[in-house]
Design a protein around this motif. Sequence first.
Motif, PDB file in Angstrom:
ATOM      1  N   ASP A 111     -27.137  11.050  24.290  1.00  0.00           N
ATOM      2  CA  ASP A 111     -26.327  10.090  25.036  1.00  0.00           C
ATOM      3  C   ASP A 111     -26.208   8.764  24.280  1.00  0.00           C
ATOM      4  O   ASP A 111     -25.171   8.131  24.290  1.00  0.00           O
ATOM      5  N   TRP A 112     -27.304   8.368  23.638  1.00  0.00           N
ATOM      6  CA  TRP A 112     -27.314   7.155  22.811  1.00  0.00           C
ATOM      7  C   TRP A 112     -26.288   7.275  21.696  1.00  0.00           C
ATOM      8  O   TRP A 112     -25.538   6.353  21.405  1.00  0.00           O
ATOM      9  N   ARG A 113     -26.275   8.438  21.063  1.00  0.00           N
ATOM     10  CA  ARG A 113     -25.343   8.680  19.941  1.00  0.00           C
ATOM     11  C   ARG A 113     -23.892   8.652  20.438  1.00  0.00           C
ATOM     12  O   ARG A 113     -23.009   8.146  19.750  1.00  0.00           O
ATOM     13  N   ALA A 114     -23.649   9.167  21.629  1.00  0.00           N
ATOM     14  CA  ALA A 114     -22.293   9.267  22.155  1.00  0.00           C
ATOM     15  C   ALA A 114     -21.714   7.906  22.584  1.00  0.00           C
ATOM     16  O   ALA A 114     -20.501   7.757  22.655  1.00  0.00           O
ATOM     17  N   ARG A 115     -22.573   6.946  22.851  1.00  0.00           N
ATOM     18  CA  ARG A 115     -22.106   5.623  23.309  1.00  0.00           C
ATOM     19  C   ARG A 115     -21.330   4.888  22.258  1.00  0.00           C
ATOM     20  O   ARG A 115     -21.536   4.854  21.133  1.00  0.00           O
ATOM     21  N   ALA A 166     -31.091   3.382  15.370  1.00  0.00           N
ATOM     22  CA  ALA A 166     -30.100   2.809  14.447  1.00  0.00           C
ATOM     23  C   ALA A 166     -29.393   3.919  13.679  1.00  0.00           C
ATOM     24  O   ALA A 166     -28.170   3.874  13.497  1.00  0.00           O
ATOM     25  N   ASP A 167     -30.142   4.916  13.227  1.00  0.00           N
ATOM     26  CA  ASP A 167     -29.525   6.041  12.513  1.00  0.00           C
ATOM     27  C   ASP A 167     -28.599   6.838  13.420  1.00  0.00           C
ATOM     28  O   ASP A 167     -27.553   7.315  12.981  1.00  0.00           O
ATOM     29  N   LEU A 168     -28.971   6.989  14.680  1.00  0.00           N
ATOM     30  CA  LEU A 168     -28.115   7.733  15.611  1.00  0.00           C
ATOM     31  C   LEU A 168     -26.791   7.013  15.842  1.00  0.00           C
ATOM     32  O   LEU A 168     -25.774   7.648  16.096  1.00  0.00           O
ATOM     33  N   ARG A 169     -26.802   5.707  15.776  1.00  0.00           N
ATOM     34  CA  ARG A 169     -25.580   4.928  15.961  1.00  0.00           C
ATOM     35  C   ARG A 169     -24.768   4.791  14.678  1.00  0.00           C
ATOM     36  O   ARG A 169     -23.599   4.443  14.712  1.00  0.00           O
ATOM     37  N   ASP A 170     -25.386   5.039  13.537  1.00  0.00           N
ATOM     38  CA  ASP A 170     -24.739   4.859  12.241  1.00  0.00           C
ATOM     39  C   ASP A 170     -23.695   5.962  12.019  1.00  0.00           C
ATOM     40  O   ASP A 170     -24.032   7.143  12.015  1.00  0.00           O
ATOM     41  N   PRO A 171     -22.423   5.597  11.828  1.00  0.00           N
ATOM     42  CA  PRO A 171     -21.391   6.611  11.603  1.00  0.00           C
ATOM     43  C   PRO A 171     -21.670   7.492  10.379  1.00  0.00           C
ATOM     44  O   PRO A 171     -21.284   8.658  10.353  1.00  0.00           O
ATOM     45  N   ALA A 172     -22.377   6.956   9.402  1.00  0.00           N
ATOM     46  CA  ALA A 172     -22.703   7.737   8.205  1.00  0.00           C
ATOM     47  C   ALA A 172     -23.673   8.879   8.521  1.00  0.00           C
ATOM     48  O   ALA A 172     -23.748   9.849   7.776  1.00  0.00           O
ATOM     49  N   SER A 173     -24.406   8.766   9.625  1.00  0.00           N
ATOM     50  CA  SER A 173     -25.351   9.810  10.026  1.00  0.00           C
ATOM     51  C   SER A 173     -24.771  10.709  11.114  1.00  0.00           C
ATOM     52  O   SER A 173     -25.483  11.528  11.684  1.00  0.00           O
ATOM     53  N   GLY A 174     -23.501  10.550  11.391  1.00  0.00           N
ATOM     54  CA  GLY A 174     -22.862  11.303  12.470  1.00  0.00           C
ATOM     55  C   GLY A 174     -22.929  12.805  12.329  1.00  0.00           C
ATOM     56  O   GLY A 174     -22.983  13.525  13.318  1.00  0.00           O
TER      57      GLY A 174
END
Length: 75
Positions: free
Chosen positions: A71-75, A30-38
């Motif tokens: 890869d998860w983050r890049a999706r 969830a953190d990896l997908r969160d734009p605030a944690s980008g």
Amino acid sequence: SERYVHKLFERSGTTFSDYLIDRRLVGAAADLRDPASGGRAIGAIAFDWGFSDLSHFARRFKQRFGCRPRDWRAR
């Protein structure tokens, strides 16, 4: 009691340790997908979720989600 909790997990076919790792992985995902944690490093997110070994985190992440954390983050 601690033993009772372990028995409940045993009945469901898992262990407390597996449950805990899964919850940590879901939180990290969830953190990896969160734009605030980008701007945060993947390693920093893994460490925040209790993983002290980045290679172990990456292995378990790929096992759970089918892809690497980057890869998860890049999706």
